[in-house]
Design a protein around this motif. Structure first.
Motif, PDB file in Angstrom:
ATOM      1  N   PRO A 114       0.807  -1.225   0.000  1.00  0.00           N
ATOM      2  CA  PRO A 114       0.000   0.000   0.000  1.00  0.00           C
ATOM      3  C   PRO A 114       0.842   1.278   0.000  1.00  0.00           C
ATOM      4  CG  PRO A 114      -0.861  -1.573   1.578  1.00  0.00           C
ATOM      5  CD  PRO A 114       0.441  -2.131   1.082  1.00  0.00           C
ATOM      6  N   ARG A 162      -9.159   4.185  -5.881  1.00  0.00           N
ATOM      7  CA  ARG A 162      -9.707   2.828  -5.901  1.00  0.00           C
ATOM      8  C   ARG A 162      -8.602   1.788  -5.980  1.00  0.00           C
ATOM      9  NH1 ARG A 162     -15.014   2.994  -9.927  1.00  0.00           N
ATOM     10  NH2 ARG A 162     -16.266   4.440  -8.674  1.00  0.00           N
ATOM     11  N   VAL A 196      -6.939   1.520  -2.585  1.00  0.00           N
ATOM     12  CA  VAL A 196      -7.774   0.754  -1.652  1.00  0.00           C
ATOM     13  C   VAL A 196      -7.689  -0.734  -1.977  1.00  0.00           C
ATOM     14  CG1 VAL A 196     -10.143   0.310  -0.910  1.00  0.00           C
ATOM     15  CG2 VAL A 196      -9.349   2.669  -1.197  1.00  0.00           C
ATOM     16  N   LEU A 197      -7.737  -1.074  -3.272  1.00  0.00           N
ATOM     17  CA  LEU A 197      -7.662  -2.479  -3.670  1.00  0.00           C
ATOM     18  C   LEU A 197      -6.355  -3.120  -3.219  1.00  0.00           C
ATOM     19  CD1 LEU A 197      -8.705  -4.915  -5.268  1.00  0.00           C
ATOM     20  CD2 LEU A 197      -7.641  -3.927  -7.315  1.00  0.00           C
ATOM     21  N   GLY A 256      -4.511  -2.159  -0.738  1.00  0.00           N
ATOM     22  CA  GLY A 256      -4.584  -2.282   0.712  1.00  0.00           C
ATOM     23  C   GLY A 256      -5.385  -3.510   1.133  1.00  0.00           C
ATOM     24  N   LEU A 257      -6.492  -3.771   0.463  1.00  0.00           N
ATOM     25  CA  LEU A 257      -7.309  -4.948   0.779  1.00  0.00           C
ATOM     26  C   LEU A 257      -6.569  -6.240   0.457  1.00  0.00           C
ATOM     27  CD1 LEU A 257     -10.813  -3.746  -0.526  1.00  0.00           C
ATOM     28  CD2 LEU A 257     -10.054  -3.961   1.862  1.00  0.00           C
ATOM     29  N   ILE A 258      -5.821  -6.240  -0.663  1.00  0.00           N
ATOM     30  CA  ILE A 258      -5.026  -7.419  -1.002  1.00  0.00           C
ATOM     31  C   ILE A 258      -3.964  -7.681   0.068  1.00  0.00           C
ATOM     32  CG2 ILE A 258      -3.343  -8.333  -2.655  1.00  0.00           C
ATOM     33  CD1 ILE A 258      -4.895  -6.904  -4.866  1.00  0.00           C
ATOM     34  N   LEU A 264      -4.150  -6.830   3.237  1.00  0.00           N
ATOM     35  CA  LEU A 264      -4.837  -7.346   4.428  1.00  0.00           C
ATOM     36  C   LEU A 264      -5.185  -8.822   4.255  1.00  0.00           C
ATOM     37  CD1 LEU A 264      -7.219  -4.355   5.240  1.00  0.00           C
ATOM     38  CD2 LEU A 264      -5.296  -5.141   6.632  1.00  0.00           C
ATOM     39  N   ALA A 265      -5.668  -9.179   3.071  1.00  0.00           N
ATOM     40  CA  ALA A 265      -6.023 -10.577   2.818  1.00  0.00           C
ATOM     41  C   ALA A 265      -4.794 -11.475   2.888  1.00  0.00           C
ATOM     42  CB  ALA A 265      -6.694 -10.691   1.453  1.00  0.00           C
ATOM     43  N   LEU A 296      -2.078  -6.198  10.783  1.00  0.00           N
ATOM     44  CA  LEU A 296      -3.336  -5.635  10.274  1.00  0.00           C
ATOM     45  C   LEU A 296      -3.429  -4.142  10.557  1.00  0.00           C
ATOM     46  CD1 LEU A 296      -5.820  -8.485  11.299  1.00  0.00           C
ATOM     47  CD2 LEU A 296      -4.848  -8.031   9.035  1.00  0.00           C
ATOM     48  N   SER A 330      -3.427  -1.237   7.650  1.00  0.00           N
ATOM     49  CA  SER A 330      -4.566  -0.315   7.610  1.00  0.00           C
ATOM     50  C   SER A 330      -4.097   1.130   7.697  1.00  0.00           C
ATOM     51  CB  SER A 330      -5.537  -0.627   8.754  1.00  0.00           C
ATOM     52  OG  SER A 330      -6.048  -1.944   8.636  1.00  0.00           O
ATOM     53  N   THR A 351      -2.286   2.122   4.459  1.00  0.00           N
ATOM     54  CA  THR A 351      -3.267   2.266   3.377  1.00  0.00           C
ATOM     55  C   THR A 351      -4.004   3.597   3.479  1.00  0.00           C
ATOM     56  OG1 THR A 351      -3.577  -0.136   3.229  1.00  0.00           O
ATOM     57  CG2 THR A 351      -5.308   1.248   2.295  1.00  0.00           C
TER      58      THR A 351
END
Length: 348
Positions: A40, A50, A53-54, A56-58, A60-61, A82, A86, A89
């Motif tokens: 991120p 966008r 954010v994507l 950042g979500l990847i 986290l996953a 985590l 966060s 990100t």
């Protein structure tokens, strides 16, 4: 998207992939989960919110999956990872928003400058007196480096008078100075009996505005119907003469003079150079963006070696061939504007 931008776009995914692989190979003895925040962090370099954010979500996953793989799902290391991802990100989203705002502002400034420049640099006549003329202008694509390159062709009382110049600096101020030079030249070219009188009028107009630190390099030329060409060089790159028989030469001034706008130096102006300019001869006037254009190996554009490209019957086609070759030589966006004006003595 340029090659550099493509590499920057891939960087977050590459880094997260490397970190994930290292974590899997190292096992539970070493924990790399928090390093996934690097993804991120790099996301703000290119792209929009966008995309950030994507990424950042990847991240986290990936952190959750690796924590599960290492049996650390509820461990402090996992929670810290985590929180780090966060936080990074969120900061990256703010950085992306700020970058996009600056890019929009820069694009607006460049758009205004380009419109002003297009209005300022009107098309030159294809035929002027006993000459045929063609012009090419290639803007620098990097940032808002719209420049102050200028050109004009005017049929005066004793021949065809032209100017090609380059204002120091970039942006709207350079365009404003170019407008001042062209306005003074267009007026003086119709009134003054000789080229020195034209340059004196331009110099006077500039000295009323410039502070002494700004200047304009320029070539003023006058093609006479008797088959001669008079040149005045104010610190500008030497014109390239292409003879009807194919011979080429750069016309260096007899005496070197400072650029226009530096009257504060109290240095004498240039001595007019007069050379033969007969049927089939050509002269290429250009700005330093042409000869200072470098390829990826750092080599300057070899203008003299490309003179054969100007043999086309149509001057516009010939000059376009040279422009295409210049862009191909650089193989990247130009770092400076490049203006070229080709004059050819017509065959009657």
């Amino acid at each position: 998207m340029t090659r550099t931008q493509s590499l920057m776009a891939m960087l977050p995914f590459v880094m997260m992939g490397i970190i994930a692989a290292a974590d899997i190979l190292a096992g539970s003895q070493y924990v790399f989960l928090s390093l996934l925040a690097i993804g991120p962090a790099f996301a703000s370099l290119v792209g929009g919110i966008r995309r950030t954010v994507l990424i950042g979500l990847i991240a986290l996953a990936l952190s959750l999956l690796l924590a599960l793989y290492n049996d650390l799902l509820r461990a402090p290391e996992s929670d810290l990872s985590l929180i780090s991802i966060s936080g990074v990100t969120a900061a990256s989203i703010l950085a992306t928003a700020g970058r996009q705002r600056r890019e929009r502002e820069l694009a607006n400034v460049r758009s205004v400058a380009e419109v002003a420049q297009r209005v300022l640099l009107r098309p030159v006549p294809r035929r002027a007196g006993h000459l045929r003329a063609a012009v090419s202008y290639t803007s620098a694509a990097a940032e808002a480096r719209i420049g102050g390159d200028l050109y004009e062709v005017v049929t005066g009382p004793s021949g065809v008078r032209v100017i090609v110049g380059d204002v120091q600096g970039k942006g709207l101020e350079a365009v404003e100075t170019a407008a001042l030079v062209l306005g003074a030249f267009r007026e003086a070219a119709h009134d003054e009996p000789d080229l020195l009188g034209v340059s004196a009028r331009v110099e006077k107009a500039l000295n009323r505005r410039l502070t002494g630190e700004d200047f304009v390099t320029a070539i003023l030329a006058e093609a006479h119907p008797d088959g001669t060409l008079t040149l005045l060089n104010y610190g500008h790159p030497a014109p390239l003469i292409i003879r009807a028989d194919g011979g080429t030469a750069f016309v260096e001034p007899d005496t070197f003079a400072p650029p226009l706008g530096l009257a504060v130096l109290e240095v004498p102006g240039p001595t007019p150079s007069q050379i033969p300019f007969g049927t089939g001869d050509q002269v290429l006037l250009y700005t330093d963006g042409v000869i200072e254009a470098r390829d990826r190996a750092g080599r300057f554009y070899p203008l003299a070696d490309r003179a054969h490209l100007l043999k086309e019957d149509d001057p516009e086609v010939a000059l376009e061939s040279l422009r295409v070759d210049l862009v191909a030589h650089v193989d990247a966006p130009l770092h400076d504007d490049a203006a070229m004006l080709l004059l050819r003595c017509r065959r009657f």
